[in-house]
Design a protein around this motif. Structure first.
Motif, mmCIF file in Angstrom:
data_model
loop_
_atom_site.group_PDB
_atom_site.id
_atom_site.type_symbol
_atom_site.label_atom_id
_atom_site.label_comp_id
_atom_site.label_asym_id
_atom_site.label_seq_id
_atom_site.Cartn_x
_atom_site.Cartn_y
_atom_site.Cartn_z
ATOM 1 N N ASP A 55 0.819 -1.212 0.000
ATOM 2 C CA ASP A 55 0.000 0.000 0.000
ATOM 3 C C ASP A 55 0.848 1.254 0.000
ATOM 4 O OD1 ASP A 55 -2.310 -1.511 -0.024
ATOM 5 O OD2 ASP A 55 -2.624 -1.378 2.141
ATOM 6 N N ASP A 56 2.001 1.202 0.658
ATOM 7 C CA ASP A 56 2.904 2.353 0.714
ATOM 8 C C ASP A 56 3.832 2.431 -0.497
ATOM 9 O OD1 ASP A 56 1.779 2.928 3.152
ATOM 10 O OD2 ASP A 56 3.497 2.246 4.340
ATOM 11 N N ARG A 57 3.744 1.453 -1.390
ATOM 12 C CA ARG A 57 4.622 1.360 -2.566
ATOM 13 C C ARG A 57 6.095 1.344 -2.152
ATOM 14 N NH1 ARG A 57 1.698 6.257 -5.649
ATOM 15 N NH2 ARG A 57 -0.411 5.519 -5.370
ATOM 16 N N ASN A 78 -7.694 -14.914 3.687
ATOM 17 C CA ASN A 78 -8.466 -14.246 2.649
ATOM 18 C C ASN A 78 -8.009 -12.803 2.572
ATOM 19 O OD1 ASN A 78 -9.971 -16.568 2.230
ATOM 20 N ND2 ASN A 78 -11.555 -15.963 3.660
ATOM 21 N N TRP A 79 -8.198 -12.194 1.422
ATOM 22 C CA TRP A 79 -7.811 -10.806 1.229
ATOM 23 C C TRP A 79 -8.772 -10.119 0.273
ATOM 24 C CZ3 TRP A 79 -6.954 -9.887 -3.845
ATOM 25 C CH2 TRP A 79 -6.618 -10.992 -4.637
ATOM 26 N N LEU A 80 -8.848 -8.825 0.436
ATOM 27 C CA LEU A 80 -9.609 -7.948 -0.442
ATOM 28 C C LEU A 80 -8.724 -6.735 -0.685
ATOM 29 C CD1 LEU A 80 -12.223 -6.706 -1.770
ATOM 30 C CD2 LEU A 80 -12.724 -5.806 0.510
ATOM 31 N N ASP A 90 -11.318 -0.261 -8.386
ATOM 32 C CA ASP A 90 -11.465 -1.686 -8.692
ATOM 33 C C ASP A 90 -11.311 -2.470 -7.402
ATOM 34 O OD1 ASP A 90 -11.757 -1.658 -11.542
ATOM 35 O OD2 ASP A 90 -9.620 -1.215 -11.709
ATOM 36 N N GLN A 91 -11.832 -3.672 -7.417
ATOM 37 C CA GLN A 91 -11.652 -4.551 -6.270
ATOM 38 C C GLN A 91 -11.273 -5.948 -6.750
ATOM 39 O OE1 GLN A 91 -15.267 -4.862 -4.021
ATOM 40 N NE2 GLN A 91 -16.549 -4.993 -5.822
ATOM 41 N N HIS A 92 -10.377 -6.533 -6.000
ATOM 42 C CA HIS A 92 -9.935 -7.902 -6.249
ATOM 43 C C HIS A 92 -9.963 -8.611 -4.904
ATOM 44 C CE1 HIS A 92 -8.622 -6.675 -10.220
ATOM 45 N NE2 HIS A 92 -7.999 -5.653 -9.651
ATOM 46 N N TRP A 93 -10.329 -9.878 -4.933
ATOM 47 C CA TRP A 93 -10.336 -10.634 -3.686
ATOM 48 C C TRP A 93 -9.982 -12.076 -3.962
ATOM 49 C CZ3 TRP A 93 -14.833 -8.917 -5.997
ATOM 50 C CH2 TRP A 93 -15.733 -9.898 -6.409
ATOM 51 N N GLY A 94 -9.530 -12.740 -2.894
ATOM 52 C CA GLY A 94 -9.147 -14.130 -3.051
ATOM 53 C C GLY A 94 -8.602 -14.714 -1.764
ATOM 54 N N GLY A 132 -5.490 -0.448 -1.116
ATOM 55 C CA GLY A 132 -5.771 -0.756 0.279
ATOM 56 C C GLY A 132 -5.998 -2.246 0.396
ATOM 57 N N HIS A 133 -5.088 -2.931 1.074
ATOM 58 C CA HIS A 133 -5.180 -4.380 1.262
ATOM 59 C C HIS A 133 -5.832 -4.678 2.605
ATOM 60 C CE1 HIS A 133 -2.124 -4.194 -1.862
ATOM 61 N NE2 HIS A 133 -2.325 -5.481 -2.081
ATOM 62 N N ASN A 134 -6.818 -5.551 2.598
ATOM 63 C CA ASN A 134 -7.497 -5.973 3.813
ATOM 64 C C ASN A 134 -7.358 -7.484 3.924
ATOM 65 O OD1 ASN A 134 -9.074 -3.418 4.728
ATOM 66 N ND2 ASN A 134 -9.326 -3.552 2.506
#
Length: 174
Positions: free
Chosen positions: A31-33, A122-124, A134-138, A101-103
């Motif tokens: 997130d902070d690159r 799990n992550w979103l 956009d959103q990606h999850w898995g 933003g990683h959750n």
């Protein structure tokens, strides 16, 4: 949260909280690159694999002979990807880099063999670029080596659940 600890070969122990903090720190580096810090989470021999879903809605099983969404056989491949992100030497142009933003949730320790810890979570990820979100999850599966001063990822498998994607997916999306 469990208070059980995981024994290391040394007198130190690694708790569930330690594993969780490690996963959160890796996500924060993305997130902070903070690419160089993010790379420090990986062992030099760590494969990074994101299998694809086949026509029968099953995950591919062999990154060398079947389609993958992403595959780096070791950290050198991951380092090359980071170099391309940092220097704009990528066919999949990543500039401007998206804000992410990683959750992380549902963290489970699924196995232990000496100093090797198997983790599933799990992550979103939400990402913002060019005025669109956009959103990606898995689900991710990590093997961590906890024998050193801090854990290192020795294997990373990422299963993208929403694989109908309309643009290039990159390491910072997962």
């Amino acid at each position: 949260m469990t208070t059980a600890t995981l024994d290391r070969p040394t007198a130190k122990t690694v708790s569930f909280d330690d594993i969780q903090a490690f996963l959160f720190a890796e996500a924060r580096a993305l997130d902070d690159r903070d690419w160089d810090h993010w790379l420090s989470f990986y062992h030099k021999d760590c494969p990074f694999w994101m299998p694809a879903w086949d026509d029968e809605d099953l995950l591919t099983e062999d990154p060398l002979n079947e389609m993958s969404l992403m595959y780096y056989p070791d950290r050198a491949g991951i380092e090359d990807r980071v170099f391309r992100i940092k220097t704009d030497r990528s066919s999949a142009t990543s500039l401007p880099e998206p804000r992410t933003g990683h959750n992380i949730s549902n963290i489970e320790i699924t196995g232990r063999n000496g100093s090797q810890i198997e983790v599933r979570f799990n992550w979103l990820t939400l990402s913002y670029r060019y005025g669109a979100t956009d959103q990606h999850w898995g689900t991710s599966f990590y093997t961590l080596d906890v024998s050193g001063d801090r854990p290192l990822i020795t294997s990373k498998k990422v299963v993208l659940k929403n694989d109908h994607i309309h643009h290039v997916i990159d390491v910072y999306h997962v």
